[in-house]
Design a protein around this motif. Structure first.
Motif, mmCIF file in Angstrom:
data_model
loop_
_atom_site.group_PDB
_atom_site.id
_atom_site.type_symbol
_atom_site.label_atom_id
_atom_site.label_comp_id
_atom_site.label_asym_id
_atom_site.label_seq_id
_atom_site.Cartn_x
_atom_site.Cartn_y
_atom_site.Cartn_z
ATOM 1 N N ARG A 8 93.669 87.616 112.719
ATOM 2 C CA ARG A 8 92.987 87.212 113.968
ATOM 3 C C ARG A 8 93.929 86.638 114.953
ATOM 4 N N ALA A 10 93.237 83.676 118.133
ATOM 5 C CA ALA A 10 92.131 82.894 118.536
ATOM 6 C C ALA A 10 92.620 82.186 119.928
ATOM 7 N N GLU A 44 88.078 81.183 121.274
ATOM 8 C CA GLU A 44 87.843 79.970 121.094
ATOM 9 C C GLU A 44 87.266 79.288 122.399
ATOM 10 N N ARG A 213 100.094 82.426 113.330
ATOM 11 C CA ARG A 213 100.278 81.764 114.466
ATOM 12 C C ARG A 213 101.400 80.944 114.749
ATOM 13 N N HIS A 217 101.320 75.088 115.479
ATOM 14 C CA HIS A 217 99.814 74.828 114.481
ATOM 15 C C HIS A 217 100.014 74.243 113.005
HETATM 16 N N1 GLU Z 1 92.967 78.313 119.674
HETATM 17 C C1 GLU Z 1 94.406 78.260 119.166
HETATM 18 C C2 GLU Z 1 95.575 78.578 120.150
HETATM 19 O O1 GLU Z 1 95.460 79.224 121.024
HETATM 20 C C3 GLU Z 1 94.512 79.006 117.932
HETATM 21 C C4 GLU Z 1 94.697 78.401 116.697
HETATM 22 C C5 GLU Z 1 94.758 79.417 115.439
HETATM 23 O O2 GLU Z 1 95.296 80.476 115.556
HETATM 24 O O3 GLU Z 1 94.313 78.788 114.630
HETATM 25 O O4 GLU Z 1 96.626 78.226 119.999
#
Ligand code: GLU
Length: 478
Positions: A8, A10, A44, A213, A217
């Motif tokens: 995914r 997000a 999100e 990602r 993160h």
């Molecule tokens: N909302 C997060 C972002 O835009 C996504 C984080 C994830 O992929 O867990 O960086």
């Protein structure tokens, strides 16, 4: 659980689709398609104050523009009861608790920790009891006194000697000390999950197999693992992609240039070159190929071969690639690209024949460069009379040459390029200076010192317009 690959992206709809998020989307997409998996788009948007429909639409439009169509779609704001269920579960079994420390108290705690050279983390004194205990009732009373609405946290063992470990497909083994994390905030209240909590719940509910990602993160991963453990979920696989860097090797930001995908589309880049370019930000094809379509990228993509080090965004490379893609467009495709998008100028259809398209195709790096060809419509831009001058030739000599060129064109027209070129070459020999023929003609027709071949221009403009602009040049010189 099925073995299907499910990945995914997000994005939060709090800004335009960022080039970094688009690259993350592309790598997820390539990995999914390579493995017959599913590529899922999750919006999100639990931060209702900062999320907007406008940015959500931009994210969807930009992904579609790039050709990265998703197989499934959902928004976190549509799933609030699911998060509530899990928050309650953790409160009920005592793994989570309400914390009523005020902002000031938390800030003081941090300051003390920093002063004592301790890592900043919240070690909450409310966590001894769960919310059903008498202490909870007391704390709730205290809540009115402190004025804090409270926040829900996961209990984390501050004396733990355990290391939280995970294997990153790109970076190998990574570990964090559990005791350094502190009691993690997971929700503002039962129906308002915070980022790390919502991610874990969604990834589980949605059977996500791999979390691919950005590197930024990594620090969230141990927190998410603790939440998974508390909820009894399996750990997905992780792959953290290298950051995209500017030329100075600092994290790519607005000061390095455009960061939103939509800006690149407005600048006149083609989606296929954006995709090709982004794929190279952190991945090198196994052979020497530089020009790769989305389908070809799916064939060769290998997540394990993604680089660890930051990927430098080189706009010159993007320009080169885009120029290569433009060269490969058919007449129809090029015409469509020129007439759609924000650079369109419908008047261009007046000159839009094969010769024009061929000329444009060889010269532009991006669709917006078409503005350099506007002299075809409106005549040359205002130019200095000095520009007509060739080397140290006098005004009279230049006027003389232009007048002879005018006579030639009056006689033979501009349709037969070879014939016109031959006649102009003869004139160049007569004057013993080829430049004296071609230079002033180029400027009279285009108003520019670097333009396409003046004979090609004359051929596209046609006899009447060509003569008109030559006369304009002669008049300028007086
Ligand atoms: N909302 C997060 C972002 O835009 C996504 C984080 C994830 O992929 O867990 O960086």
């Amino acid at each position: 659980m099925s073995n299907q690959i499910r990945v995914r992206i997000a994005p939060s709809p709090t800004g335009y689709l960022h080039i970094g998020t688009a690259r993350t989307a592309l790598f997820n997409y390539l990995f999914a398609k390579r493995n017959n998996g599913k590529f899922i788009l999750r919006i999100e948007d639990t931060d209702l104050e900062r999320s907007t429909k406008y940015y959500e639409d931009d994210i969807l439009d930009s992904l579609k523009w790039l050709g990265l169509e998703w197989d499934e779609f959902y928004k976190q704001s549509d799933r609030l009861p699911i998060y509530t269920k899990y928050v309650k579960q953790l409160l009920d079994n005592g793994k989570a608790f309400w914390c009523y420390h005020t902002k000031e108290e938390l800030a003081n705690e941090q300051q003390e920790q920093m002063a004592g050279k301790q890592p900043p983390r919240h070690l909450c004194s409310y966590k001894g009891e769960n919310h059903k205990s008498p202490a909870y009732a007391e704390a709730s009373a205290g809540r009115q006194e402190t004025g804090s609405k409270g926040i829900i946290r996961l209990k984390v063992d501050e004396n733990s000697e355990r290391k939280i470990k995970f294997r990153d497909i790109i970076r190998g083994d990574i570990e964090f000390e559990e005791k350094l994390l502190g009691d993690l905030s997971i929700a503002k209240d039962e129906s308002t999950p915070l980022y790390n909590f919502a991610v874990v719940v969604d990834d589980y509910e949605n059977n996500i197999s791999h979390i691919i990602r950005g590197e930024d993160h990594i620090a969230n991963t141990p927190k998410q693992i603790l939440i998974q453990e508390a909820l009894g979920f399996d750990m997905p696989q992780y792959a953290h992609l290298p950051l995209i860097l500017g030329q100075d090797r600092s994290k790519m930001s607005k000061r390095h240039g455009a960061t939103a995908v939509v800006e690149y589309s407005k600048l006149g880049y083609l989606p296929q070159s954006m995709v090709n370019f982004m794929a190279m930000l952190g991945f090198t094809p196994p052979d020497d190929r530089q020009i790769l379509s989305l389908d070809e990228l799916i064939e060769i993509f290998d997540l394990e071969k993604v680089h660890k080090g930051g990927a430098v965004f080189d706009i010159k490379k993007l320009d080169w690639l885009n120029g290569e893609y433009i060269k490969r467009l058919s007449d129809d495709e090029l015409e469509k690209a020129l007439l759609s998008g924000i650079h369109h100028n419908y008047q261009l259809t007046e000159v839009m024949g094969k010769p024009f398209l061929n000329m444009v195709r060889e010269r532009i790096k991006k669709i917006s460069d078409i503005k350099e060809f506007e002299f075809f419509l409106d005549g040359p831009n205002e130019y200095e009379k000095g520009l007509l001058k060739w080397k140290e030739r006098t005004d009279e000599e230049v006027t003389g040459s232009l007048s002879k060129v005018r006579d030639i064109i009056e006689k033979i027209g501009t349709d037969d390029k070879d014939k016109l070129r031959a006649e102009l070459d003869v004139l160049g020999k007569e004057l013993e200076d080829r430049g004296l023929v071609y230079w002033p003609l180029r400027v009279a027709l285009s108003g520019m010192k670097a333009s396409p071949d003046p004979v090609d221009i004359a051929n596209i403009l046609g006899k009447e317009k060509t003569l008109e602009h030559i006369r304009g040049g002669i008049e300028k010189l007086g």
